[in-house]
Design a protein around this motif. Structure first.
Motif, PDB file in Angstrom:
ATOM      1  N   TRP A  52     -27.939 -16.314 -18.365  1.00  0.00           N
ATOM      2  CA  TRP A  52     -28.531 -15.957 -19.583  1.00  0.00           C
ATOM      3  C   TRP A  52     -29.811 -16.925 -19.297  1.00  0.00           C
ATOM      4  N   ASP A  53     -30.924 -16.661 -19.955  1.00  0.00           N
ATOM      5  CA  ASP A  53     -32.153 -17.611 -20.328  1.00  0.00           C
ATOM      6  C   ASP A  53     -32.011 -17.954 -21.611  1.00  0.00           C
ATOM      7  N   LEU A  62     -30.271 -12.235 -18.296  1.00  0.00           N
ATOM      8  CA  LEU A  62     -31.009 -12.148 -16.913  1.00  0.00           C
ATOM      9  C   LEU A  62     -30.162 -11.366 -15.918  1.00  0.00           C
ATOM     10  N   CYS A 126     -30.871  -6.685 -16.764  1.00  0.00           N
ATOM     11  CA  CYS A 126     -31.448  -7.925 -17.322  1.00  0.00           C
ATOM     12  C   CYS A 126     -32.302  -7.285 -18.103  1.00  0.00           C
ATOM     13  N   ASN A 130     -39.297  -7.755 -15.554  1.00  0.00           N
ATOM     14  CA  ASN A 130     -39.268  -8.413 -14.271  1.00  0.00           C
ATOM     15  C   ASN A 130     -39.993  -7.881 -13.055  1.00  0.00           C
ATOM     16  N   PRO A 134     -33.679  -9.797 -10.074  1.00  0.00           N
ATOM     17  CA  PRO A 134     -32.950 -11.064 -10.060  1.00  0.00           C
ATOM     18  C   PRO A 134     -31.854 -11.081  -8.932  1.00  0.00           C
TER      19      PRO A 134
END
Length: 153
Positions: A52-53, A62, A126, A130, A134
């Motif tokens: 996680w962000d 994420l 995610c 992006n 990731p």
């Protein structure tokens, strides 16, 4: 794990310990080994890693990885590990002794275990745009390891 602030490329180097306890120690005996132990391990489910962000205003996924326990048990990679992960050997390190000659705690003693190498595993799910996929780098293993005959489908 701890939150790493002000970074867009976090490196955690953090070890997690998830106890996989048996409800009955008799399951390790030969009598139960080939049937009841397998059902008990299957009931534990997959290992799920989520990233996680975490900002002051939101928390965004994420991505995640699901790792079935059977992939850890099926791994052909074997190496010395502790509950603290792979540890470099000191020159005066002997079995059961630390570098200063003090006795190691049970979880500090290195044991050869099968380990799953999750290097460059893609995270799925995610929630943020992006341009690249990731990735997560991790290892998963049982400590102490299960006997070679323990397998799951």
């Amino acid at each position: 794990s701890p939150v790493l602030k002000e970074t867009v490329r976090p490196v955690f180097n953090f070890n997690f310990f998830f106890p996989v306890r048996l409800f009955n120690s008799k399951l390790k005996s030969k009598r139960y080994f080939e049937n009841a132990l397998m059902y008990e391990l299957e009931s534990k489910g997959d290992l799920s890693l989520q990233v996680w962000d975490d900002d002051d205003t939101s928390a965004d996924s994420l991505g995640f990885v699901k790792l079935p326990l059977c992939q850890i048990l099926a791994s052909k990679r074997i190496g010395p590990r502790t509950l603290r992960g792979p540890a470099p050997k000191a020159k005066d390190d002997e079995e059961g002794q630390g570098p200063t000659g003090m006795n190691k705690l049970w979880f500090e003693v290195e044991r050869d275990v099968r380990y799953y190498d999750g290097m460059k595993t893609e995270l799925t799910g995610c929630s943020l745009p992006n341009p690249s996929t990731p990735l997560i780098y991790f290892e998963a293993y049982f400590y102490p390891d299960w006997p070679d005959g323990v397998t799951l489908d």
